[in-house]
Design an enzyme around this catalytic site. Structure first.
Site, PDB file in Angstrom:
ATOM      1  N   GLN B 201       4.716 -12.008   5.350  1.00  0.00           N
ATOM      2  CA  GLN B 201       4.931 -10.571   5.455  1.00  0.00           C
ATOM      3  C   GLN B 201       5.265 -10.250   6.914  1.00  0.00           C
ATOM      4  O   GLN B 201       4.388 -10.245   7.776  1.00  0.00           O
ATOM      5  CB  GLN B 201       3.687  -9.835   4.959  1.00  0.00           C
ATOM      6  CG  GLN B 201       3.288 -10.244   3.532  1.00  0.00           C
ATOM      7  CD  GLN B 201       4.276  -9.770   2.475  1.00  0.00           C
ATOM      8  OE1 GLN B 201       4.519  -8.579   2.336  1.00  0.00           O
ATOM      9  NE2 GLN B 201       4.870 -10.713   1.735  1.00  0.00           N
ATOM     10  N   GLY B 242       0.260  -0.699  -1.242  1.00  0.00           N
ATOM     11  CA  GLY B 242       0.939  -1.985  -1.195  1.00  0.00           C
ATOM     12  C   GLY B 242       2.048  -2.042  -0.151  1.00  0.00           C
ATOM     13  O   GLY B 242       2.388  -1.032   0.481  1.00  0.00           O
ATOM     14  N   HIS B 243       2.642  -3.213  -0.006  1.00  0.00           N
ATOM     15  CA  HIS B 243       3.659  -3.384   1.030  1.00  0.00           C
ATOM     16  C   HIS B 243       4.936  -2.603   0.714  1.00  0.00           C
ATOM     17  O   HIS B 243       5.310  -2.442  -0.431  1.00  0.00           O
ATOM     18  CB  HIS B 243       3.967  -4.850   1.298  1.00  0.00           C
ATOM     19  CG  HIS B 243       4.361  -5.669   0.115  1.00  0.00           C
ATOM     20  ND1 HIS B 243       4.679  -6.995   0.222  1.00  0.00           N
ATOM     21  CD2 HIS B 243       4.481  -5.366  -1.198  1.00  0.00           C
ATOM     22  CE1 HIS B 243       4.982  -7.470  -0.966  1.00  0.00           C
ATOM     23  NE2 HIS B 243       4.869  -6.512  -1.839  1.00  0.00           N
ATOM     24  N   ASN B 244       5.548  -2.117   1.788  1.00  0.00           N
ATOM     25  CA  ASN B 244       6.838  -1.417   1.694  1.00  0.00           C
ATOM     26  C   ASN B 244       6.761  -0.066   1.005  1.00  0.00           C
ATOM     27  O   ASN B 244       7.788   0.546   0.722  1.00  0.00           O
ATOM     28  CB  ASN B 244       7.895  -2.280   0.982  1.00  0.00           C
ATOM     29  CG  ASN B 244       8.141  -3.572   1.730  1.00  0.00           C
ATOM     30  OD1 ASN B 244       7.635  -4.619   1.358  1.00  0.00           O
ATOM     31  ND2 ASN B 244       8.856  -3.475   2.812  1.00  0.00           N
TER      32      ASN B 244
END
Lengths: 341, 341, 341
Positions: B201, B242-244
């Site tokens: 990441q 969560g990511h993004n």
């Protein structure tokens, strides 16, 4: 600025260069925002429209799509572009992550009887209890905690504020994110005269190799035997694993999943975010639980299982929910009608 | 004992004194338990019965209710009493909270290359990584963590044990509660040969101004680009981002909400406790998600959306749930009947 | 190796020896994996088949089952074997847990004005704020945090990285697991001009005696008055308790339960994993909420309450869920048919 040539990318991922192997890439990025110095990837042919529209200088694509890459300077043909992309991110991370500095920071507390490998790192304000073992290449980051007699395997990293409590063990190449608590007491009480009498939790947690555990995730120690997380398991953030659970190898749970005590989860299972698996039941290998689904009994057949209330605008939901509370009666009325006609 | 006069309250909240402006108030309290030295408030006319029954010496009410305050010594007329109450709590807090002491506690670890403003505070046993920047008036409380190259904006407070990991940035006047983990890895893996290959990441988390983040809440770093929390967002405890993900300005999520990777949430959205928003979808501005509702596809129209199973006593629920598993069949039977008659 | 004789076990749990009181037991274990040196227990007669198959040298059983213990060397007859088992685990834990070492570890930070009892322990890298009080026999483990003016009662243990924030109090014999955050701000904002204006949280958290709080669980401080957890309450991991909630004595919540602000929970209530109780409502004593159920209004009658979507294989669920979104229409169609026939 990082630089990797298209030829180096191809070598890294085991792919074939198409076009200019000497092209220098300075970024990895999604197709939508990629420019000429960016390497991107097409994870699935169904996203091909994004490929057409992308300004990426280099794309990783399946060999079947070799003609779909368009006018761009270069591409790398590889059987599994998503896997290739993962390998490329790993290369990238190795360039930018600071190297592990062996040794114990002077502000850390390492108790007598702990064994920290000469090539391991114990960071600032970290704690390592008596009898604990930190193996070669392992990292106990700043403010992390390793309890009495706990074991951190080779090359495993506890991120800042991760906690591995007394007697718990994690294998090699693991990654435990901040705030995770491994080895708190399982939730066990005997009801007695209107009160709860504590059942001391005498087991530990045993975690295999190549396991990743998310931020603020909890894995409880077993009551009598151990809670077990097998090799290759991936747990996202805020996951709860109760005491005596066994999670089979290479299973993966998304954020906010809860698994109650003594559940036995097979290998290669997945659970979507917010799913709940009740206790004392069994899921065989290759069971996939949809997000927010509650598993209330054992599942003995591989497959996808779901059970969530479909959302709607509030007014529609209210009408349907009100009717749902009379559903059994509706069935009776239908039955009566069927008899009549 | 704190003291504020009714006239001072009126000045603070921009209201009009009715009755005795010199009355001294020593407490802020709810209507139900207020006494003659307590200032209370009526947030909505529908609670007027509570007003009648309250012993509060002073109440904040809307001008329309100027005649409803009864015999009490004083009241303050103000257009938005709930907002006025909020301002009053802020005044109260400023009197009782200890002042920020500039400087770095000797037990803290501040790495070489970190820049701590002369008017910022770094508390006991806190960690500030190399290249990090702690701006004017900011507070890194006891045992908190600021990673390498991370930035804490002016007057932002990281409460005890809050964690802002490498490269992540939070703007001005923010508040991050204990145990929050900002910048752990997003949950990204490429399946390959029955195993999960990690996608490193490489992004960070960027947080705007005036953002509050609850205890043990997690916000993951982006995979390639950044996870973004815009100005004025409020996240309660145990929330998972969560990511993004992008959360639009002034949106607010209650406890235990989960938002999966790459979801795009608009401005002025809200989600009730335990709601789940799946990944790779979009919510436009002014979407309100009811508690415990699971959003499984994009919502392109503002409004309130719901989807939760109405609870009932266990026996009734069991009957309805059993019928629900045959609902499709019921529809078929109904259809057959309709054809017949 | 630990050793306890069957006669000692009987004395400990108040039971009657049957067979060889001198038999030495070295392990406590479940029936399934017990050997001749293991003491096990039969919690309920319905598991009797497991008893028959077990190799346990000694079993704890109800007097009614005195003839069911088979050929094994010894048994202990006791009215409530599960409670007896709990007592036995407590004896076991006392033998293996390291004794509390009175005193303050040199790496801990104890602020001026804090009072640490001479027989209390403050561990490595722990923090104790000004005005805090750590009572006799209490343990503030490594990296734990006790805020300004907070109180830790006699024999209460804060496990590693547990956090009790400013002004919060916990009574005697409590246990707070790692990562728990007690006393973060409640989630209170007044909407004003499209933004959220903070309502400062001026109350604290008051926790009674014999309370256990799970890892990474959050209990918010009250807005004006206190959040209250009464005696004997047990909270599992990752539980969220909002501001101004009151949890009645001897209630127990499993993992991932959320209770929203100002809910009033009675005594002897339970909630299964992932249940959500909305705010500003009341549950009387002896209400039991099934796992994953959402309580949206007050419950004034003791009993079991449920509301979860029954899971199914994905295809069946999809069909039923689609029909559910038209349930109200189905009812209308049924009504029309009834009128016709």
């Amino acid at each position: 600025m990082l630089t990797i040539s298209v030829a180096e990318i191809a070598a890294l991922v085991g792919g074939e260069v198409q076009g200019d192997g000497g092209l220098a890439c300075h970024r990895i990025g999604p197709l939508a925002t990629a420019d000429g110095a960016t390497v991107s990837f097409l994870s699935h042919p169904r996203y091909r429209a994004q490929l057409d529209a992308s300004g990426a200088g280099c794309v990783l694509v399946q060999p079947e799509l070799r003609d779909a890459v368009g006018e761009r300077p270069a591409s790398v043909l590889v059987a599994d572009p998503y896997h290739a992309f993962a390998l490329l991110t790993q290369w990238w991370a190795r360039q930018v992550q600071p190297a592990v500095v062996p040794g114990v920071h002077p502000s850390a507390v390492v108790e007598a009887g702990a064994v920290v490998h000469a090539e391991a790192h114990v960071g600032p304000l970290a704690y390592v209890g008596p009898g604990a073992r930190i193996d070669r290449g392992a990292v106990v980051s700043a403010q992390a905690h390793v309890g009495r007699d706990a074991v951190v395997g080779e090359w495993t990293r506890l991120m800042p504020r991760a906690t591995l409590l007394d007697g718990c063990r994690i294998g090699a190449r693991g990654l435990v994110h901040g705030g995770a608590v491994i080895g708190a007491d399982g939730f066990g009480f005997a009801p007695h005269g209107g009160q709860w009498v504590k059942i001391e939790q005498l087991g530990t947690v045993r975690i295999g190799d190549d396991v990743e555990i998310g931020a603020n995730t909890c894995i409880d120690r077993g009551a009598l035997e151990d809670t077990v997380i097998e090799d290759g398991v991936k747990l996202d953030n805020l996951v709860q694993i109760g005491h005596n659970v066994r999670v089979g190898a290479h299973s993966a749970f998304a954020g906010c999943v809860g698994v109650a005590g003594s559940a036995r989860i097979g290998r290669h299972c997945t659970a979507g975010g917010g799913a709940i698996i009740l206790g004392h039941l069994e899921l065989v290998d290759h069971v996939h639980v949809t997000a927010a689904t509650v598993i209330t009994r054992s599942i003995l057949k591989p497959g996808q299982y779901s059970g969530l209330f479909p959302f709607d605008d509030n007014a529609a939901w209210e009408k349907n929910a009100a009717t749902l509370r009379q559903l059994h009666t509706l069935r009776e009325r239908l039955r009566a009608l069927e008899k009549k006609t």
